[in-house]
Design a protein around this motif. Structure first.
Motif, PDB file in Angstrom:
ATOM      1  N   LYS A 247      -3.480  -0.615   6.902  1.00  0.00           N
ATOM      2  CA  LYS A 247      -4.098  -1.903   6.636  1.00  0.00           C
ATOM      3  C   LYS A 247      -3.072  -3.055   6.760  1.00  0.00           C
ATOM      4  O   LYS A 247      -2.131  -2.959   6.931  1.00  0.00           O
TER       5      LYS A 247
ATOM      6  N   SER B 286      -0.938   3.410   5.965  1.00  0.00           N
ATOM      7  CA  SER B 286      -2.269   2.873   5.652  1.00  0.00           C
ATOM      8  C   SER B 286      -3.182   2.483   6.572  1.00  0.00           C
ATOM      9  O   SER B 286      -4.276   2.657   6.681  1.00  0.00           O
TER      10      SER B 286
ATOM     11  N   PHE C 277       0.767  -1.356  -0.056  1.00  0.00           N
ATOM     12  CA  PHE C 277      -0.062  -0.002  -0.047  1.00  0.00           C
ATOM     13  C   PHE C 277       0.948   1.250  -0.087  1.00  0.00           C
ATOM     14  O   PHE C 277       0.550   2.155  -0.495  1.00  0.00           O
ATOM     15  N   SER C 278       1.921   1.119   0.372  1.00  0.00           N
ATOM     16  CA  SER C 278       2.932   2.359   0.649  1.00  0.00           C
ATOM     17  C   SER C 278       4.422   1.631   0.744  1.00  0.00           C
ATOM     18  O   SER C 278       4.831   1.072   1.635  1.00  0.00           O
TER      19      SER C 278
END
Length: 168
Positions: free
Chosen positions: A60, A58, A39-40
């Motif tokens: 997540k 995030s 995600f990053s």
């Protein structure tokens, strides 16, 4: 274990005798030793229980299957590995009924696996039918669900390279 050349399915199943072996293998292929969030890329990641991780940026949770060919599937990785090996050895001419019998899954699941594997192969190599080009190229896979195309992203599995190692 990264450069195994399986001559038959028994060798493959022996090398990957459990789901944990498959997860460890994918983690080594995907991240080597530094886990990167899907995600990053620059985010710090936290190790959680059961081979899960958390992206700090995030918030997540993710695992080694997130945003890969195996994303959101309940089928065991051993069966996925075997399906990829079978499809790559048979030049993708196996049908879903035969693959289902071979893997011990339903025809519908086998069809889903074939379609997903072929989609990833075609996405990364326009000349999927040409074995020489397939072996020579090792582009980074992109998730079917991912809209952002960033081929230099280092946290993606290199499926075609992985297939090279399993093929022969």
């Amino acid at each position: 274990m990264l450069f195994l050349d399986f001559q038959n399915k028994e060798q493959l199943l022996q090398a990957f005798s459990s789901e944990k072996d498959c997860i460890d293998y994918l983690e080594k292929l995907r991240w080597n030793s530094s886990i990167i969030s899907p995600f990053s890329n620059n985010s710090k990641t936290y190790v959680c229980k059961n081979n899960k991780y958390k992206c700090r940026t995030s918030g997540k949770y993710f695992n080694v299957k997130t945003k890969t060919l195996f994303h959101d599937t309940k089928i065991d990785l051993r069966k996925w590995f075997l399906a990829i090996w079978i499809i790559s050895r048979q030049d993708s001419k196996i049908n879903s009924v035969d693959l289902g019998h071979e893997l011990g899954v339903t025809q519908k699941s086998a069809w889903y696996m074939i379609k997903r594997i072929k989609l990833y192969m075609q996405k990364n190599d326009k000349t999927f039918e040409n074995r020489e080009n397939l072996v020579q190229r090792s582009e980074i896979i992109e998730s079917t669900y991912q809209k952002n195309d960033n081929p230099n992203e280092s946290n993606k599995l290199q499926l075609l390279q992985w297939l090279q190692l399993m093929k022969k």
